[in-house]
Design an enzyme around this catalytic site. Sequence first.
Site, short mmCIF file in Angstrom:
data_model
loop_
_atom_site.label_atom_id
_atom_site.label_comp_id
_atom_site.label_asym_id
_atom_site.label_seq_id
_atom_site.Cartn_x
_atom_site.Cartn_y
_atom_site.Cartn_z
N LYS A 179 0.47 4.14 6.79
CA LYS A 179 -0.15 5.01 5.82
C LYS A 179 0.35 6.43 6.03
O LYS A 179 1.03 6.73 7.01
CB LYS A 179 -1.68 5.00 5.98
N SER A 196 0.80 -1.21 0.00
CA SER A 196 0.00 0.00 0.00
C SER A 196 0.84 1.27 0.00
O SER A 196 0.31 2.36 -0.17
CB SER A 196 -0.95 0.01 1.21
#
Lengths: 224, 224
Positions: free
Chosen positions: B183, B147
Amino acid sequence: MDTCSPKQVNTMKDLTTRQQEILTFIEHYEWRNGYWPSIREIQERFNFKSTNAVMGHLRALERKEVIERIPGQARTFRINRPDAPEMNEIPEDATEVVDIPVMGDIAAGYPDRVEAAGEIGRLQVDIASAGYSSRRRSFALQVRGDSMVDAEIYEGDMVVIEPRDPHDGDIVAALIDGETTLKRYMKKGNEPPYLKAENKFYPELYPINELTVQGVAKAVVRSL
Amino acid sequence: MDTCSPKQVNTMKDLTTRQQEILTFIEHYEWRNGYWPSIREIQERFNFKSTNAVMGHLRALERKEVIERIPGQARTFRINRPDAPEMNEIPEDATEVVDIPVMGDIAAGYPDRVEAAGEIGRLQVDIASAGYSSRRRSFALQVRGDSMVDAEIYEGDMVVIEPRDPHDGDIVAALIDGETTLKRYMKKGNEPPYLKAENKFYPELYPINELTVQGVAKAVVRSL
DNA sequence: TGTTTAGGTGAACAAGTGTCCATTGTCAAG
DNA sequence: CTTGACAATGGACACTTGTTCACCTAAACA
């Protein structure tokens, strides 16, 4: 420790030359030996005639919160590191390299070099080499250039180099014309080895004389 | 040290349970305190009635070349680390994580956890955090997933997390539904923060409840 | 002038620290 | 059975080590 008066606050962390020398010695002693020095070892190093000179300095360093010591226990230091320079804030006077040359005198005479250079060089190396068995011989170099971007090694990254002989496919720091460069070491059978960039815009390098490999790259460290 | 007879060679490096316990204690003591333990501290820890028990074990560890000590000097150990596992050879029984969850009990009770887990967890953390001022609180996590590939953080990389509050744009390890994820932390004005992947195939994550940030990613370490 | 900081010498003391000797018990292997 | 390894207890000693006290000089500052 006493309550700091405003005047003391102003001087906090401003080390005198001597205090800095002693702090540097302590740090490097630990770095070289893996344990802290004794008061008398510090005394001896600086040719003091009395341990009390050392004590004075240590008290000052403690007062300035640069170090901590456990009273009454031998060789029990702690260094209060200032916020380590962010890895993306390489200090201005750090040695700059061109496509990873050897960091000056480090490979040739490291302990002396560090002592002269102060904390900066040593700190960098510690970050990257602490976990290696040969940690006093490994060194970190900063990447300059983009010849290895296809291997996801970018400008500004730090590469940990472990001095050892390379195998085919290793990424190595090698000496070409007195400059160190980071490339992939290619060795096929009995043919002489050559260096291959991980960027199609860079040529393969065939050494005219014998290829001198500084070491093998073991890790890349990138700051965020 | 004596010349090793063939029989002694065979037992070299095979530590008994007790020897391993003591070795682990020494290592962790240094890790926690920044200096080595004394013989009597080891004695106290294991409830020995005599320092000689400690000495026996230390002699054995020396004989087996697991440690070195400087005779007659206080708190002077050196650990002879076996060739550190290459960073691309994460031991089989290392904790595996799913897109970077917290490494089990580490964040909550790390010293105890390490003692139970043995060398593996501690070694990992040392590699990455040695240079940080809060080194006993920072931790490393292994990246699982893709990600964050647009930020050049790839599966298998180690990320150093420093526990602190994030700023907009920081890459953070955050808790979502009991799982930690890596993230980019986005915070605009007075709007609630959300998490953004660095891969267009992943959605932005808006926390239903308050966002719990484990810490801020400071560096990526990738083995070569 | 007096005060404070910095940097020492000299000396001695107390405690921490490592080390060694003697001994005992258990277990496994030959 | 003997031997060696492992693991301890008990105890004492010598040395390392940190610490303190008294004192001195020099420089800077109010």
